[in-house]
Design a protein around this motif. Sequence first.
Motif, PDB file in Angstrom:
ATOM      1  N   GLY I  16       0.611 -11.262 -16.037  1.00 58.47           N
ATOM      2  CA  GLY I  16      -0.166 -12.050 -16.990  1.00 58.47           C
ATOM      3  C   GLY I  16      -1.277 -12.870 -16.353  1.00 58.47           C
ATOM      4  O   GLY I  16      -1.989 -13.610 -17.025  1.00 58.47           O
ATOM      5  N   ARG I  17      -1.439 -12.777 -15.019  1.00 52.81           N
ATOM      6  CA  ARG I  17      -2.413 -13.614 -14.293  1.00 52.81           C
ATOM      7  C   ARG I  17      -3.247 -12.722 -13.367  1.00 52.81           C
ATOM      8  O   ARG I  17      -2.715 -11.840 -12.705  1.00 52.81           O
ATOM      9  N   ASP I  18      -4.543 -12.950 -13.359  1.00 45.95           N
ATOM     10  CA  ASP I  18      -5.399 -12.317 -12.337  1.00 45.95           C
ATOM     11  C   ASP I  18      -5.286 -13.117 -11.054  1.00 45.95           C
ATOM     12  O   ASP I  18      -5.759 -14.256 -10.991  1.00 45.95           O
ATOM     13  N   TYR I  19      -4.647 -12.557 -10.022  1.00 49.64           N
ATOM     14  CA  TYR I  19      -4.564 -13.284  -8.745  1.00 49.64           C
ATOM     15  C   TYR I  19      -4.825 -12.305  -7.609  1.00 49.64           C
ATOM     16  O   TYR I  19      -4.774 -11.089  -7.789  1.00 49.64           O
ATOM     17  N   VAL I  20      -5.121 -12.841  -6.437  1.00 50.62           N
ATOM     18  CA  VAL I  20      -5.614 -12.012  -5.334  1.00 50.62           C
ATOM     19  C   VAL I  20      -4.566 -11.894  -4.234  1.00 50.62           C
ATOM     20  O   VAL I  20      -4.016 -12.908  -3.777  1.00 50.62           O
ATOM     21  N   ILE I  21      -4.299 -10.679  -3.798  1.00 43.36           N
ATOM     22  CA  ILE I  21      -3.414 -10.410  -2.654  1.00 43.36           C
ATOM     23  C   ILE I  21      -4.271  -9.813  -1.546  1.00 43.36           C
ATOM     24  O   ILE I  21      -5.080  -8.921  -1.797  1.00 43.36           O
ATOM     25  N   GLU I  22      -4.087 -10.332  -0.333  1.00 41.66           N
ATOM     26  CA  GLU I  22      -4.872  -9.826   0.795  1.00 41.66           C
ATOM     27  C   GLU I  22      -3.951  -9.580   1.982  1.00 41.66           C
ATOM     28  O   GLU I  22      -3.301 -10.504   2.464  1.00 41.66           O
ATOM     29  N   HIS I  23      -3.888  -8.335   2.432  1.00 36.93           N
ATOM     30  CA  HIS I  23      -3.120  -7.984   3.630  1.00 36.93           C
ATOM     31  C   HIS I  23      -4.087  -7.531   4.717  1.00 36.93           C
ATOM     32  O   HIS I  23      -4.918  -6.655   4.477  1.00 36.93           O
ATOM     33  N   THR I  24      -3.967  -8.107   5.929  1.00 38.79           N
ATOM     34  CA  THR I  24      -4.783  -7.636   7.050  1.00 38.79           C
ATOM     35  C   THR I  24      -3.879  -7.058   8.123  1.00 38.79           C
ATOM     36  O   THR I  24      -2.975  -7.735   8.621  1.00 38.79           O
ATOM     37  N   HIS I  25      -4.132  -5.801   8.469  1.00 39.09           N
ATOM     38  CA  HIS I  25      -3.373  -5.129   9.534  1.00 39.09           C
ATOM     39  C   HIS I  25      -4.173  -5.267  10.825  1.00 39.09           C
ATOM     40  O   HIS I  25      -5.325  -4.838  10.899  1.00 39.09           O
ATOM     41  N   HIS I  26      -3.560  -5.888  11.836  1.00 44.37           N
ATOM     42  CA  HIS I  26      -4.279  -6.189  13.077  1.00 44.37           C
ATOM     43  C   HIS I  26      -4.072  -5.115  14.143  1.00 44.37           C
ATOM     44  O   HIS I  26      -4.499  -5.289  15.275  1.00 44.37           O
ATOM     45  N   GLU I  27      -3.390  -4.040  13.822  1.00 40.59           N
ATOM     46  CA  GLU I  27      -2.999  -3.076  14.857  1.00 40.59           C
ATOM     47  C   GLU I  27      -3.361  -1.651  14.463  1.00 40.59           C
ATOM     48  O   GLU I  27      -2.640  -0.707  14.783  1.00 40.59           O
ATOM     49  N   PHE I  28      -4.485  -1.487  13.770  1.00 36.22           N
ATOM     50  CA  PHE I  28      -4.916  -0.141  13.383  1.00 36.22           C
ATOM     51  C   PHE I  28      -5.572   0.555  14.569  1.00 36.22           C
ATOM     52  O   PHE I  28      -6.424  -0.021  15.250  1.00 36.22           O
ATOM     53  N   THR I  29      -5.185   1.798  14.795  1.00 29.84           N
ATOM     54  CA  THR I  29      -5.862   2.588  15.820  1.00 29.84           C
ATOM     55  C   THR I  29      -5.946   4.038  15.380  1.00 29.84           C
ATOM     56  O   THR I  29      -5.024   4.576  14.772  1.00 29.84           O
ATOM     57  N   SER I  30      -7.112   4.641  15.637  1.00 30.17           N
ATOM     58  CA  SER I  30      -7.311   6.070  15.357  1.00 30.17           C
ATOM     59  C   SER I  30      -8.099   6.646  16.540  1.00 30.17           C
ATOM     60  O   SER I  30      -8.266   5.972  17.553  1.00 30.17           O
ATOM     61  N   LEU I  31      -8.552   7.863  16.434  1.00 33.11           N
ATOM     62  CA  LEU I  31      -9.292   8.483  17.542  1.00 33.11           C
ATOM     63  C   LEU I  31     -10.730   8.768  17.116  1.00 33.11           C
ATOM     64  O   LEU I  31     -10.986   9.087  15.949  1.00 33.11           O
ATOM     65  N   CYS I  32     -11.658   8.642  18.066  1.00 37.51           N
ATOM     66  CA  CYS I  32     -13.039   9.022  17.804  1.00 37.51           C
ATOM     67  C   CYS I  32     -13.116  10.541  17.686  1.00 37.51           C
ATOM     68  O   CYS I  32     -12.648  11.254  18.589  1.00 37.51           O
ATOM     69  N   PRO I  33     -13.673  11.067  16.567  1.00 37.23           N
ATOM     70  CA  PRO I  33     -13.701  12.526  16.393  1.00 37.23           C
ATOM     71  C   PRO I  33     -14.659  13.222  17.372  1.00 37.23           C
ATOM     72  O   PRO I  33     -14.575  14.433  17.555  1.00 37.23           O
ATOM     73  N   MET I  34     -15.562  12.460  17.991  1.00 37.76           N
ATOM     74  CA  MET I  34     -16.515  13.035  18.947  1.00 37.76           C
ATOM     75  C   MET I  34     -15.892  13.136  20.347  1.00 37.76           C
ATOM     76  O   MET I  34     -15.924  14.181  20.984  1.00 37.76           O
ATOM     77  N   THR I  35     -15.330  12.027  20.839  1.00 36.55           N
ATOM     78  CA  THR I  35     -14.889  11.942  22.231  1.00 36.55           C
ATOM     79  C   THR I  35     -13.376  12.008  22.390  1.00 36.55           C
ATOM     80  O   THR I  35     -12.880  12.194  23.508  1.00 36.55           O
ATOM     81  N   GLY I  36     -12.622  11.836  21.295  1.00 36.36           N
ATOM     82  CA  GLY I  36     -11.176  11.778  21.405  1.00 36.36           C
ATOM     83  C   GLY I  36     -10.665  10.445  21.923  1.00 36.36           C
ATOM     84  O   GLY I  36      -9.456  10.245  22.022  1.00 36.36           O
TER      85      GLY I  36
END
Lengths: 124, 124, 124, 124, 124, 124, 124, 124, 124, 124
Positions: I16-36
Amino acid sequence: MVDPKILETFPNPAPGRDYVIEHTHHEFTSLCPMTGHPDFADITVRYVPDKVCVELKSLKLYFHAFRNEGSFFEAVTNTICDDLGRVMKPRSLTIVSRWKARGGFTSTVTAEWNAKAIRAKRPR
Amino acid sequence: MVDPKILETFPNPAPGRDYVIEHTHHEFTSLCPMTGHPDFADITVRYVPDKVCVELKSLKLYFHAFRNEGSFFEAVTNTICDDLGRVMKPRSLTIVSRWKARGGFTSTVTAEWNAKAIRAKRPR
Amino acid sequence: MVDPKILETFPNPAPGRDYVIEHTHHEFTSLCPMTGHPDFADITVRYVPDKVCVELKSLKLYFHAFRNEGSFFEAVTNTICDDLGRVMKPRSLTIVSRWKARGGFTSTVTAEWNAKAIRAKRPR
Amino acid sequence: MVDPKILETFPNPAPGRDYVIEHTHHEFTSLCPMTGHPDFADITVRYVPDKVCVELKSLKLYFHAFRNEGSFFEAVTNTICDDLGRVMKPRSLTIVSRWKARGGFTSTVTAEWNAKAIRAKRPR
Amino acid sequence: MVDPKILETFPNPAPGRDYVIEHTHHEFTSLCPMTGHPDFADITVRYVPDKVCVELKSLKLYFHAFRNEGSFFEAVTNTICDDLGRVMKPRSLTIVSRWKARGGFTSTVTAEWNAKAIRAKRPR
Amino acid sequence: MVDPKILETFPNPAPGRDYVIEHTHHEFTSLCPMTGHPDFADITVRYVPDKVCVELKSLKLYFHAFRNEGSFFEAVTNTICDDLGRVMKPRSLTIVSRWKARGGFTSTVTAEWNAKAIRAKRPR
Amino acid sequence: MVDPKILETFPNPAPGRDYVIEHTHHEFTSLCPMTGHPDFADITVRYVPDKVCVELKSLKLYFHAFRNEGSFFEAVTNTICDDLGRVMKPRSLTIVSRWKARGGFTSTVTAEWNAKAIRAKRPR
Amino acid sequence: MVDPKILETFPNPAPGRDYVIEHTHHEFTSLCPMTGHPDFADITVRYVPDKVCVELKSLKLYFHAFRNEGSFFEAVTNTICDDLGRVMKPRSLTIVSRWKARGGFTSTVTAEWNAKAIRAKRPR
Amino acid sequence: MVDPKILETFPNPAPGRDYVIEHTHHEFTSLCPMTGHPDFADITVRYVPDKVCVELKSLKLYFHAFRNEGSFFEAVTNTICDDLGRVMKPRSLTIVSRWKARGGFTSTVTAEWNAKAIRAKRPR
Amino acid sequence: MVDPKILETFPNPAPGRDYVIEHTHHEFTSLCPMTGHPDFADITVRYVPDKVCVELKSLKLYFHAFRNEGSFFEAVTNTICDDLGRVMKPRSLTIVSRWKARGGFTSTVTAEWNAKAIRAKRPR
């Protein structure tokens, strides 16, 4: 197992002087061997070179090789210390690993390389 | 009373080397024995392992057990030092507790473990 | 004159161990004896207890008692050092006062308690 | 030339104790003797008083007197050290000047007062 | 090759005192000899002068001369140490270079000047 | 009661322009009316002057007068807003008080001066 | 269930003015309803008072009552918003909860109180 | 009186675009007209250029000219605003002066240039 | 391809209320598609929930699944935005990815979810 | 003159959405056209892509090409804005350059790209 043969060296440009080189890698990541969850650390390599210095790009690739390895904080730190000690045979060497928050904890492990202690432990 | 039997250990992976392990718990909370109000602290465990290392998850559960215990800053610090000293029998051990603002004060208590001193104090 | 009788103590819970207790009060204020203007400081009390520890709430009230006293930085620091030394008779004691900006200056005064020196100076 | 006679002293309130007084002036400015451009520094005076302490307001006026003087970093620091040493005859004295960014550089000069060395250098 | 003849000196204004001068250049840049990409560093020169001090503007020009030179971290640091040692013949001298992030690494190289070691190494 | 007559003004040097003056006092202290314990705050006065500006030294003395007054955060802030509004009759005025940690809380109170609202509230 | 009857109020000292009061509690802790592990947060209460203000000590006790309650971040925030809204009936009210690191995440939940929306949601 | 004729300009290199230039001088110092004591400030000049930009070295010399002038914060800020407005006739212009701690206060004065308002005020 | 089916939801506790949820993930890692080579980021998910909220542990596992995927910054951000938008159908949703230093650059990508735009783009 | 042909692009992976990409280069350096001395800046490129995005490695090489070019702050910023605007034809584009301390000043220049304004200015 991470292969220390990735590590390359170049001749020390000032072998007549005891001086200190310190490289800190800010993007180390491995896996927790219990849960499989990722761990993150800053790893510092501080040494007085003797005949050779470690080449920085090869050190980066050596660290990247831990990305999908499961290993405890204490074991990672001692392994890096042993591998760099054997490859460079430096006048002195210290490894410091600083691990990011995990379950409300931060952790730091500090190991110094000692040629003799290692020799006694590793002849097998 | 918090039960130190919660603490578990695993074999030191590098017993041939004197090296330093430091764990800091950023979420310690207990109660003031005078007012019942909550206290908050960062607790650092710094040690040179001998035969065993303390397992990190069991250390977390041990710290959580203080949540609803009433205890003075000085007593909490000495208790943790005694419990970890008896469980790990480390080559050396220091406990540092840093307490958040309370009445305009911040406080830090630092205790070092000494097998003999403890033995002399505790047989009674 | 601030009355050191405000200070209360409780028995040291770990007399068999030399360990360090440090309390920093972030809300100390007194008056400049020249101008009557307020001065502000952080006061750190760092000591190794012997038979007793200082009780934190009484320490707060002791510090509050300086609120409307006119006193120089150097005198405040030495007075606190003497009062706490006489009340606790600690194994060691250091007082550090860090004074906020005044006329473009910040100041720090550091005094260590020494039972003998004090005795020689004070019998008069 | 800045006149050290501006500096005033008052009797040390605790002559029976070796303790440390540190004043840092955050608003020191003088002129570059080469270009005439202003230089800015924080100046720290750290000493163990003997018979007298330096009075803070007179120290401020002494520092203000450099405002339109042209002088090198090294000379300013040594001059302040000599002037305060001669006026207070302290048990020990260190001057640290930390100069703000100038041409991409920051600079720090640290001088310790030594009664004998000064005497040998200055009889002329 | 960067020419150390750019470096100019002036007479030490306080030769009767051992004191410390520290200049940090925050805008050092050279090129990586492998990739040609720019590297950035803070370079600290810390020394106790003997007969002469290094003139700051000439030190800036000397550092600017590395801008388009390809050189490893270790070699840059040792070269600066040797050049300043030979030009000033100081009572002591330390060079610290702190290199900005490169491939997830930061690096620090620290070299101390030692007249004899240098003499033994350089007669060729 | 703190007397607003301490406040002095001087003529606005640029009455032809709407511009903003902001003074923050970092050394405000008063007493908690419940416990008598000291409270500490930073107080910001932000205003667009009309005919007069508040003189800074008189503002300091006005704030010092709260030192031994017992008053709630909300009341202190509204009182300062009313007093400065009546004395300066500014084009606009905002008071922000930021209170240091008390029982694990920090607090901020922000009030804007509005000539009409005040008139309606205060005719008594 | 935490009982909102703990919350006490006092009359708004400046009802003729719209002004903002903000209290941030830095020591909020509750339990994760899934794992039973402790969660830690800073909770900010920002409101424009109407007839009453919330009394700070009662707000602290209300927050302490969550210490051993299991509750999700989203539910805690909405509950606090509803309870304070009903008790104070403020002109406006916002609750912000900022949760410390948990599994590599930090979280913030922000809810605004709206008398009508609440009424529509709660009569059931 | 500081002479605005020191200020030099150069043609705007992109007159076809509204863009913002902001220069902050971190080394502004003048004298208090009451006490003669030095004041220190950071001065920010933010503007959208029209036909000309202010030349940075001449701006530095203009600011240096205040070094031994006695002037209030409010007057300094409005004078700089008027002088730069008349010299550059910019599309918009804001001056912000941030004054270092003085008697426990920091102060900020913000003035915007408005060709018409100035014209009305200055025909005398 | 990372599978969005890992994502789990739970019913919004306050629909019944418009409220804001914010999650920040500090440990995201992926690979560069060019260099790996590995890339590291903080990822923020900010949303107003409608019928459901995303469950935090499943969100962590979803982010972990990118660990060995090669993907550009822009693509990762838009993929996360699309996946979370489809799973939660929130009232609003913003994804912000902040990427650590790579070749002297830091990067931030910010995408907002818009049900209609997505529908138009994805019918294939 | 730096050649904008170094800049390469790749197709926007989400053309159906207005989203923001921001790259900040922390290692920009050029030369002062007056003195030949090096200048250092952080350069931020913030844009909403239309058909193409700028490729990050080519952007780095484009920035490196300024290394030995003499150019004013204002001109560098407008040139980068024009070059990236012409190459990407983005929905919007802002360039912010933040210049390190030079003669006691820091400077920031902010330019927004506007297709029409540019067209009007450049056909000559």
